[in-house]
Scaffold this motif. Structure first.
Motif, short mmCIF file in Angstrom:
data_model
loop_
_atom_site.label_atom_id
_atom_site.label_comp_id
_atom_site.label_asym_id
_atom_site.label_seq_id
_atom_site.Cartn_x
_atom_site.Cartn_y
_atom_site.Cartn_z
N UNK A 154 1.04 -1.03 -0.37
CA UNK A 154 -0.15 -0.09 -0.24
C UNK A 154 0.63 1.21 0.10
N UNK A 155 2.17 1.01 0.52
CA UNK A 155 2.81 2.31 0.67
C UNK A 155 3.82 2.53 -0.38
N UNK A 156 3.85 1.40 -0.94
CA UNK A 156 4.79 1.31 -2.82
C UNK A 156 3.61 2.33 -3.35
N UNK A 157 2.78 1.76 -3.48
CA UNK A 157 1.35 2.48 -4.60
C UNK A 157 0.85 3.24 -3.73
N UNK A 158 0.64 3.72 -3.01
CA UNK A 158 0.18 5.25 -2.67
C UNK A 158 -1.27 5.22 -2.59
N UNK A 159 -1.77 3.78 -1.80
CA UNK A 159 -3.27 3.04 -1.95
C UNK A 159 -3.80 2.94 -0.70
N UNK A 160 -4.86 4.31 -0.76
CA UNK A 160 -5.56 4.74 0.69
C UNK A 160 -6.67 3.98 1.32
N UNK A 161 -7.08 3.07 0.26
CA UNK A 161 -8.10 2.60 0.63
C UNK A 161 -8.29 0.60 0.24
N UNK A 162 -8.16 -0.09 0.80
CA UNK A 162 -7.58 -1.59 0.49
C UNK A 162 -8.34 -2.87 1.41
N UNK A 163 -9.20 -3.33 0.28
CA UNK A 163 -10.26 -4.69 0.91
C UNK A 163 -9.27 -5.53 1.28
N UNK A 164 -9.94 -6.22 1.98
CA UNK A 164 -9.56 -7.68 2.50
C UNK A 164 -10.29 -8.86 2.23
N UNK A 165 -10.12 -9.89 1.90
CA UNK A 165 -11.27 -10.48 1.57
C UNK A 165 -10.76 -12.19 0.84
N UNK A 166 -10.19 -13.03 1.90
CA UNK A 166 -9.95 -14.64 1.58
C UNK A 166 -11.52 -15.36 0.99
N UNK A 167 -12.47 -14.42 1.33
CA UNK A 167 -13.92 -15.56 0.91
C UNK A 167 -13.63 -16.50 -0.28
N UNK A 168 -14.49 -17.49 -0.23
CA UNK A 168 -14.20 -18.84 -1.12
C UNK A 168 -15.18 -19.84 -1.45
N UNK A 169 -16.86 -18.83 -1.50
CA UNK A 169 -17.90 -19.72 -1.51
C UNK A 169 -17.74 -21.21 -1.98
N UNK A 170 -16.69 -21.12 -3.06
CA UNK A 170 -17.25 -22.46 -4.03
C UNK A 170 -16.28 -23.63 -3.58
N UNK A 171 -15.64 -23.28 -2.35
CA UNK A 171 -14.35 -24.16 -1.22
C UNK A 171 -15.09 -23.84 0.20
N UNK A 172 -16.35 -23.61 0.20
CA UNK A 172 -17.23 -23.27 1.53
C UNK A 172 -16.78 -22.12 2.76
N UNK A 173 -15.46 -21.31 1.66
CA UNK A 173 -15.00 -20.06 2.46
C UNK A 173 -15.76 -18.80 2.46
N UNK A 174 -16.10 -18.54 3.77
CA UNK A 174 -17.31 -17.55 3.66
C UNK A 174 -16.91 -16.48 5.33
#
Length: 418
Positions: free
Chosen positions: A102-122
């Protein structure tokens, strides 16, 4: 190259490649940071690192080097891919790597979403579920390197990062991408630019994908990439013709080092069907009483689909770790699988199936494979991969795949589905 991806292990990277390829992108996975430029027809490049469990400083350094190479390829957006079970410790490595990117790209909004419903991760209310169980009750609490004991991703991420951690609840996601963008803006304004996003359906991931079309950086499991190809397609940037996958005849062997419940079930199924199987005694491997040459010689003389495995239950793993140390036990087994894979391929094996992220990473490194062409899906999250003109791979994360995955993978790698 349009989309630049950084994966923290090899199986997770191929999982991401599978998602992007199914959606119509030309995808190539690289083993480590390449030295040469990418081919001009690559639309999504995935730099697969072995950075999930290394020291934080090393993980950050590797990830920034990968980012530099991807930026040089002209990528318009970047994705940091980690496991759908958010494998990390309270110190990292997910948070520190995301901070640095985020620092390197100047990103001021970053989503974290490991969900993968097809394998049961919600993810719901910021909590990660595996099937109908909270992450902390899914078996991941027994992971030998990154035991996941708290399902609240906000609580788990916060100690790892220098930024505030916010939340996009499912109730907002269900209102559509504009509502998600507004929530990201408000969370950032409140000092919470790193945001855990709920997702319990594929439709939720598509909404999130549209919402983050203009953001330079996003993070998550392979599911968060579901909607990204359409963003590029809408801009007229994707090609319409890609090479057709060709199967590979020849001998197949399975190497399994995962201790997950799913993999242990797959091992049991394989053995129950009467297929040849060689169980590795970690003590014999670490002492040198069992050598890679011994294992390779055994597999090369077997008919059918031989399996070499060390997929013990958590108690057995802990006992070995207590005697030899966690790092020494893990590195010893990884080195064993890497050399065994090299000997198998030298002996004529053309189809190699691996189970476990660390095992798969060790095997790819042992084979000195630098570029992996992503092929068709075997099971959700696991594609067929061409590593060389006469070598194809299936790199399976420990928790992925149906009970009969091994036999299914062998058929798909050969080019048949029966």
């Amino acid at each position: 190259m349009l989309l630049g991806c950084i994966g923290d292990d090899f199986t997770g990277s191929s999982d991401l490649g599978n998602t992007l390829a199914k959606a119509g992108m030309r995808v190539v996975q690289y083993s480590g940071v390449p030295e040469d430029p990418a081919a001009p027809d690559v639309e999504a490049g995935i730099v697969a690192l072995k950075s999930r469990s290394v020291p934080v400083e090393e993980a950050v350094d590797l990830s920034l080097k990968a980012l530099d190479w991807l930026r040089a390829q002209g990528c318009r957006q970047f994705l940091f891919k980690y496991c759908s079970t958010f494998d990390s410790t309270p110190e990292g490595n997910i948070g520190p790597v995301a901070d640095a990117l985020a620092d390197a790209l100047g990103a001021d909004r970053v989503i974290f979403c490991p969900a993968f419903p097809a394998t049961g991760r919600m993810i719901y209310q910021g909590h990660l579920f595996v099937g109908d169980r909270l992450l902390s009750e899914s078996g991941m609490e027994n992971h030998p390197l990154t035991p996941m004991t708290d399902p609240d991703l906000r609580r788990w991420l916060a100690p790892q990062v220098s930024r505030g951690v916010g939340h996009v609840p499912a109730s907002v996601v269900w209102q559509g991408s504009e509502a998600v963008r507004a929530r990201l803006d408000s969370e950032a304004a409140e000092g919470r630019p790193f945001v855990i996003a709920d997702a319990i359906r594929d439709e939720d991931l598509l909404v999130l994908g549209r919402a983050i079309a203009d953001l330079p950086l996003l993070t998550g499991g392979s599911g968060i990439a579901l909607g990204l190809p359409q963003n590029f397609r809408d801009q007229g940037l994707l090609a319409t013709n890609h090479p057709v996958w060709q199967g590979q005849p020849g001998k197949a062997v399975i190497l399994s080092g995962s201790c997950s419940r799913a993999t242990r079930g797959q091992v049991a199924c394989h053995i129950a069907e009467g297929s040849p199987a060689l169980e590795l005694d970690p003590e014999a491997v670490l002492s040198g009483a069992m050598t890679p040459q011994d294992a390779a010689d055994w597999a090369l003389t077997q008919t059918g689909l031989p399996l070499i495995y060390s997929s013990a239950d958590p108690d057995a793993v802990r006992a070995v770790q207590s005697r030899h140390g966690t790092e020494a036990a893990a590195s010893g087994l990884e080195a064993f699988f890497a050399e065994t894979a090299r000997l198998l391929v030298a002996g004529g094996v053309t189809r190699l199936i691996t189970a476990g992220g660390e095992t798969s990473g060790a095997v790819v490194e042992g084979l000195s494979v630098e570029t992996l062409e992503i092929g068709p899906e075997i099971d959700p999250g696991v594609p067929a991969i061409r590593a060389r003109p006469n070598l194809v791979l299936a790199l399976k994360s420990g928790n992925f795949g149906s009970e009969d995955f091994f036999a299914k993978a062998a058929r798909r790698l050969e080019g048949t589905t029966a």
